[in-house]
Design a protein around this motif. Structure first.
Motif, PDB file in Angstrom:
ATOM      1  N   TYR A  52      23.360  30.209  23.404  1.00 16.61           N
ATOM      2  CA  TYR A  52      23.131  29.192  24.430  1.00 16.61           C
ATOM      3  C   TYR A  52      21.862  29.505  25.214  1.00 16.61           C
ATOM      4  O   TYR A  52      21.341  30.607  25.181  1.00 16.61           O
ATOM      5  N   ILE A  53      21.369  28.492  25.928  1.00 16.00           N
ATOM      6  CA  ILE A  53      20.124  28.599  26.701  1.00 16.00           C
ATOM      7  C   ILE A  53      20.454  28.853  28.162  1.00 16.00           C
ATOM      8  O   ILE A  53      21.354  28.223  28.725  1.00 16.00           O
ATOM      9  N   GLU A  54      19.684  29.774  28.777  1.00 13.91           N
ATOM     10  CA  GLU A  54      19.923  30.125  30.177  1.00 13.91           C
ATOM     11  C   GLU A  54      18.611  30.138  30.948  1.00 13.91           C
ATOM     12  O   GLU A  54      17.613  30.687  30.487  1.00 13.91           O
ATOM     13  N   ILE A  55      18.611  29.512  32.118  1.00  9.77           N
ATOM     14  CA  ILE A  55      17.502  29.599  33.081  1.00  9.77           C
ATOM     15  C   ILE A  55      18.116  29.973  34.423  1.00  9.77           C
ATOM     16  O   ILE A  55      19.089  29.351  34.860  1.00  9.77           O
ATOM     17  N   ASP A  56      17.567  30.979  35.091  1.00 11.52           N
ATOM     18  CA  ASP A  56      18.189  31.521  36.311  1.00 11.52           C
ATOM     19  C   ASP A  56      18.381  30.472  37.397  1.00 11.52           C
ATOM     20  O   ASP A  56      19.340  30.548  38.165  1.00 11.52           O
ATOM     21  N   GLN A  57      17.468  29.504  37.478  1.00  5.56           N
ATOM     22  CA  GLN A  57      17.544  28.505  38.537  1.00  5.56           C
ATOM     23  C   GLN A  57      18.258  27.250  37.998  1.00  5.56           C
ATOM     24  O   GLN A  57      17.688  26.507  37.171  1.00  5.56           O
ATOM     25  N   PRO A  58      19.476  26.972  38.443  1.00  5.84           N
ATOM     26  CA  PRO A  58      20.230  25.827  37.911  1.00  5.84           C
ATOM     27  C   PRO A  58      19.557  24.477  38.162  1.00  5.84           C
ATOM     28  O   PRO A  58      19.835  23.504  37.448  1.00  5.84           O
ATOM     29  N   GLN A  59      18.674  24.398  39.151  1.00  7.59           N
ATOM     30  CA  GLN A  59      18.041  23.114  39.479  1.00  7.59           C
ATOM     31  C   GLN A  59      16.999  22.684  38.447  1.00  7.59           C
ATOM     32  O   GLN A  59      16.499  21.563  38.496  1.00  7.59           O
ATOM     33  N   VAL A  60      16.646  23.576  37.531  1.00  8.15           N
ATOM     34  CA  VAL A  60      15.604  23.268  36.545  1.00  8.15           C
ATOM     35  C   VAL A  60      16.189  22.435  35.409  1.00  8.15           C
ATOM     36  O   VAL A  60      17.180  22.818  34.772  1.00  8.15           O
ATOM     37  N   ASN A  61      15.569  21.288  35.147  1.00 11.70           N
ATOM     38  CA  ASN A  61      15.934  20.424  34.029  1.00 11.70           C
ATOM     39  C   ASN A  61      14.893  20.578  32.912  1.00 11.70           C
ATOM     40  O   ASN A  61      13.735  20.892  33.177  1.00 11.70           O
ATOM     41  N   TYR A  62      15.307  20.284  31.701  1.00 13.88           N
ATOM     42  CA  TYR A  62      14.378  20.506  30.590  1.00 13.88           C
ATOM     43  C   TYR A  62      14.785  19.717  29.353  1.00 13.88           C
ATOM     44  O   TYR A  62      15.896  19.176  29.267  1.00 13.88           O
ATOM     45  N   LEU A  63      13.850  19.689  28.398  1.00 11.11           N
ATOM     46  CA  LEU A  63      14.107  19.130  27.076  1.00 11.11           C
ATOM     47  C   LEU A  63      14.186  20.273  26.067  1.00 11.11           C
ATOM     48  O   LEU A  63      13.488  21.280  26.208  1.00 11.11           O
ATOM     49  N   LEU A  64      15.020  20.083  25.042  1.00  8.16           N
ATOM     50  CA  LEU A  64      15.159  21.073  23.975  1.00  8.16           C
ATOM     51  C   LEU A  64      15.108  20.349  22.639  1.00  8.16           C
ATOM     52  O   LEU A  64      15.684  19.270  22.480  1.00  8.16           O
ATOM     53  N   ASP A  65      14.410  20.970  21.668  1.00  8.28           N
ATOM     54  CA  ASP A  65      14.281  20.318  20.354  1.00  8.28           C
ATOM     55  C   ASP A  65      14.001  21.373  19.286  1.00  8.28           C
ATOM     56  O   ASP A  65      13.701  22.537  19.580  1.00  8.28           O
ATOM     57  N   SER A  66      14.117  20.948  18.024  1.00  9.56           N
ATOM     58  CA  SER A  66      13.711  21.727  16.845  1.00  9.56           C
ATOM     59  C   SER A  66      14.348  23.111  16.827  1.00  9.56           C
ATOM     60  O   SER A  66      13.684  24.130  16.589  1.00  9.56           O
ATOM     61  N   ALA A  67      15.658  23.164  17.057  1.00 10.34           N
ATOM     62  CA  ALA A  67      16.371  24.440  17.104  1.00 10.34           C
ATOM     63  C   ALA A  67      16.774  24.889  15.703  1.00 10.34           C
ATOM     64  O   ALA A  67      17.211  24.088  14.878  1.00 10.34           O
ATOM     65  N   THR A  68      16.606  26.188  15.438  1.00 11.13           N
ATOM     66  CA  THR A  68      17.002  26.759  14.152  1.00 11.13           C
ATOM     67  C   THR A  68      17.775  28.051  14.369  1.00 11.13           C
ATOM     68  O   THR A  68      17.572  28.761  15.359  1.00 11.13           O
ATOM     69  N   PHE A  69      18.655  28.358  13.442  1.00 10.27           N
ATOM     70  CA  PHE A  69      19.379  29.630  13.419  1.00 10.27           C
ATOM     71  C   PHE A  69      19.465  30.047  11.962  1.00 10.27           C
ATOM     72  O   PHE A  69      20.168  29.413  11.169  1.00 10.27           O
ATOM     73  N   GLU A  70      18.727  31.107  11.609  1.00 10.88           N
ATOM     74  CA  GLU A  70      18.566  31.476  10.202  1.00 10.88           C
ATOM     75  C   GLU A  70      18.775  32.969  10.007  1.00 10.88           C
ATOM     76  O   GLU A  70      18.516  33.769  10.911  1.00 10.88           O
ATOM     77  N   GLU A  71      19.224  33.339   8.816  1.00 12.49           N
ATOM     78  CA  GLU A  71      19.402  34.752   8.514  1.00 12.49           C
ATOM     79  C   GLU A  71      18.053  35.411   8.241  1.00 12.49           C
ATOM     80  O   GLU A  71      17.181  34.836   7.574  1.00 12.49           O
ATOM     81  N   VAL A  72      17.896  36.624   8.759  1.00 14.53           N
ATOM     82  CA  VAL A  72      16.745  37.459   8.437  1.00 14.53           C
ATOM     83  C   VAL A  72      17.137  38.300   7.229  1.00 14.53           C
ATOM     84  O   VAL A  72      17.986  39.178   7.323  1.00 14.53           O
ATOM     85  N   LEU A  73      16.524  38.019   6.101  1.00 14.19           N
ATOM     86  CA  LEU A  73      16.944  38.647   4.858  1.00 14.19           C
ATOM     87  C   LEU A  73      16.479  40.094   4.772  1.00 14.19           C
ATOM     88  O   LEU A  73      15.389  40.437   5.234  1.00 14.19           O
ATOM     89  N   PRO A  74      17.278  40.964   4.159  1.00 16.96           N
ATOM     90  CA  PRO A  74      16.842  42.348   3.947  1.00 16.96           C
ATOM     91  C   PRO A  74      15.700  42.402   2.938  1.00 16.96           C
ATOM     92  O   PRO A  74      15.484  41.453   2.176  1.00 16.96           O
ATOM     93  N   LEU A  75      14.970  43.500   2.951  1.00 20.83           N
ATOM     94  CA  LEU A  75      13.873  43.684   2.007  1.00 20.83           C
ATOM     95  C   LEU A  75      14.379  44.390   0.758  1.00 20.83           C
ATOM     96  O   LEU A  75      15.185  45.317   0.834  1.00 20.83           O
ATOM     97  N   HIS A  76      13.900  43.944  -0.390  1.00 25.88           N
ATOM     98  CA  HIS A  76      14.229  44.576  -1.654  1.00 25.88           C
ATOM     99  C   HIS A  76      12.960  45.185  -2.241  1.00 25.88           C
ATOM    100  O   HIS A  76      11.889  44.575  -2.209  1.00 25.88           O
ATOM    101  N   ASN A  77      13.074  46.413  -2.762  1.00 21.26           N
ATOM    102  CA  ASN A  77      11.924  47.101  -3.363  1.00 21.26           C
ATOM    103  C   ASN A  77      10.730  47.105  -2.410  1.00 21.26           C
ATOM    104  O   ASN A  77       9.607  46.763  -2.787  1.00 21.26           O
TER     105      ASN A  77
END
Length: 572
Positions: free
Chosen positions: A148-173
């Motif tokens: 989740y997204i957190e900003i210390d000041q609750p009065q701040v409004n914002y837009l959010l877009d283009s969110a991704t959550f992806e696995e960081v793959l291990p390295l082989h060889n």
């Protein structure tokens, strides 16, 4: 099932990272199906970073009130989150607001653990969309994982877009793959031809001696020790093992003017001259340091007007005083982790001003951002990328990105490479500015140093590595060094680094010349001295530089019989 799919796609070469978020682009039209917002409201808006819409976040009651989603993860795996944010308001008295990527882990015992996945401390109103993000290693006892997204000041409004959550793959060889990249990236073609077919080339050879590496091989130094004759062993080790030097403390403002109005430049300037006299190149560190405890205390009570005037004077004295002598400057050190000058001057863009003024003082010097927790930690990678991208788009004369690399085992080389790859997306040269590996285990230290040097040397965006001091007698981390004891003797880590940068990654060859064929050599990029010899006697010397385009050398002979003379060496 996901791990099987990852394996199949990775071995077939068809891998494309899977976004594990539902409706990460907010185009589905039904926010609450994928996202929740605790004590806040979400609405869709056509103002978007990509696609046709983004989410507007309003009426936040608490700092943690923001878009949230439970994401499917596998314990023991690493994942990254990214998104773009745009502020809609900024509170009075604030120059910017910090945005945190927070996580809520529910463990198998039912207990919650809250943590920070990534930080972006300086998001400003009116500057458009900014990249935020981070990565995280999932604990083995994870039951559910929410981001989740957190900003210390609750009065701040914002837009959010283009969110991704992806696995960081291990390295082989990893090592073999890195060596393959090194062969392609760090080498270029040298062709040697013989002109004068009537001459007998018997006994004729060409020596290629690499005198300088294109890749920066550097170390931080103590400015006093490098000029003090009683530290000859220290000087010898440096000059024999490094091609660039960086005075670590002597050029800092707190070092040159600890007492207001009494600047002392003689020691650092003498150190720079000594390095240049020995044929070394110099990186300047640093003009300003944004972390308050490293700012001269006499600046604390200055007015904004007076301080900015002193800052301009500082640039003229230290940058102007060394104009033409330094290749690089770190301009405002660690400004993601401190904002003394921003707050004191009430100017959120003062670092941009520093870059522009420094460029005026020495247009030939390449100017660097420099910060920590970029590759050794998950916190600040994306904030650093966003800062570099913003500077570049704003026309700031930023010439490179300095990534500190203070490592403590265990070191996940796949995570380091992932973070390095992200910062490289800024399209700017990278220098690893402060490398050390802090462990008492000599073999572990040597192994980690070898992996890190191999990773950095094989990365297309990285132009060099600065060892953060090399000797146990002059460092804040005596277990992180390459050499120890009064005789400054290389340890296991020092020996492997020496073998890599002066052996494995260096070209020094003797080649016989023949009428029958041209000679083709793959050589490491850099500066060379070419010597043509006849039965071991040098009959011609030339210098040349080997870059990406390669070099064609034509050895033109004159004379007769068995005593050829080299009339010229044509370098094309």
């Amino acid at each position: 099932m996901l791990s099987v799919l990852v394996f199949i796609l990775s071995i077939t070469g068809a891998w494309c990272a899977l976004n594990l978020l539902q409706d990460g682009d907010f185009e589905a039209g039904n926010l609450t199906r994928a996202w929740s917002c605790s004590s806040c409201d979400m609405t869709l808006t056509p103002d978007s970073h990509t696609g046709g819409q983004s989410v507007k976040v309003l009426n936040r009651k608490f700092k943690y009130s923001g878009p949230a989603q439970v994401v499917p993860v596998q314990p023991g795996h690493r994942y990254s989150f990214t998104a773009y944010i745009k502020l809609l308001n900024q509170l009075p008295g604030h120059l910017y607001h910090g945005v945190n990527i927070m996580i809520d882990i529910v463990h198998t015992n039912g207990k919650h653990h809250y943590d920070n996945m990534g930080k972006s401390p300086h998001i400003q109103l009116g500057t458009g969309w900014h990249l935020i993000g981070g990565d995280y290693l999932i604990p083995n006892d994870t039951k559910t994982f929410k981001v989740y997204i957190e900003i210390d000041q609750p009065q701040v409004n914002y837009l959010l877009d283009s969110a991704t959550f992806e696995e960081v793959l291990p390295l082989h060889n990893f090592r073999s793959a890195a060596d393959d990249r090194i062969e392609k990236l760090r080498k270029a073609n040298v062709t040697i031809k013989l002109a004068g077919a009537h001459i007998d080339p018997t006994g004729l050879t060409v020596d290629l001696e690499q005198t300088y590496s294109e890749f920066i091989i550097a170390s931080a130094i103590d400015a006093k020790m490098i000029v003090d004759p009683s530290y000859k062993k220290y000087q010898d080790f440096f000059y024999q093992n490094f091609e660039w030097g960086l005075p670590s403390n002597a050029l800092k403002w707190i070092g040159t003017e600890h007492v207001e109005g009494h600047p002392h430049y003689s020691v650092p300037f003498a150190a720079v001259d000594a390095l240049l006299k020995h044929g070394k190149k110099v990186k300047g560190h640093n003009i300003f340091w944004d972390v308050k405890k490293f700012v001269p205390t006499w600046q604390y009570n200055k007015s904004a007007t007076d301080l900015k005037s002193l800052m301009a004077k500082r640039i003229q004295e230290v940058v102007g005083g060394l104009k033409g002598k330094l290749q690089h400057w770190d301009v405002n050190n660690e400004n993601l982790h401190g904002d003394f000058y921003e707050q004191k001057l009430k100017d959120p863009n003062i670092t941009m001003w520093m870059f522009r003024e420094t460029h005026k003082a020495d247009p030939a010097a390449k100017l660097f951002l420099n910060d920590y927790n970029i590759v050794n930690s998950h916190y600040d990678t994306f904030a650093f990328l966003d800062q570099a991208t913003t500077f570049k788009k704003s026309g700031v004369p930023v010439g490179g990105i300095g990534i500190q690399s203070h490592m403590t085992p265990p070191v996940d080389i796949a995570a380091v490479k992932f973070r390095l790859d992200q910062v490289a997306k800024a399209g700017l040269p990278i220098v690893i500015t402060e490398l050390d590996v802090d462990t008492a285990d000599e073999q572990e230290k040597a192994r980690i140093y070898e992996d890190l040097y191999r990773l950095y040397y094989s990365h297309p965006a990285v132009e060099g590595v600065v060892q953060w001091h090399f000797w146990s007698g002059r460092t804040w981390k005596p277990e992180a060094v390459l050499a120890e004891g009064p005789n400054i003797t290389a340890n296991a880590a020092g020996r492997i680094v020496r073998q890599l940068v002066w052996g494995d990654w260096r070209t020094n060859q003797t080649l016989p010349i023949s009428h029958d064929r041209d000679l083709h050599v793959r050589a490491f990029k850099g500066e060379y001295k070419l010597r043509v010899k006849h039965h071991g006697k040098v009959i011609r010397e030339e210098d040349f530089t080997l870059g990406q385009a390669g070099v064609d050398l034509t050895v033109s002979l004159s004379g007769s019989g068995t005593s050829p003379q080299v009339s010229q060496v044509i370098i094309g």
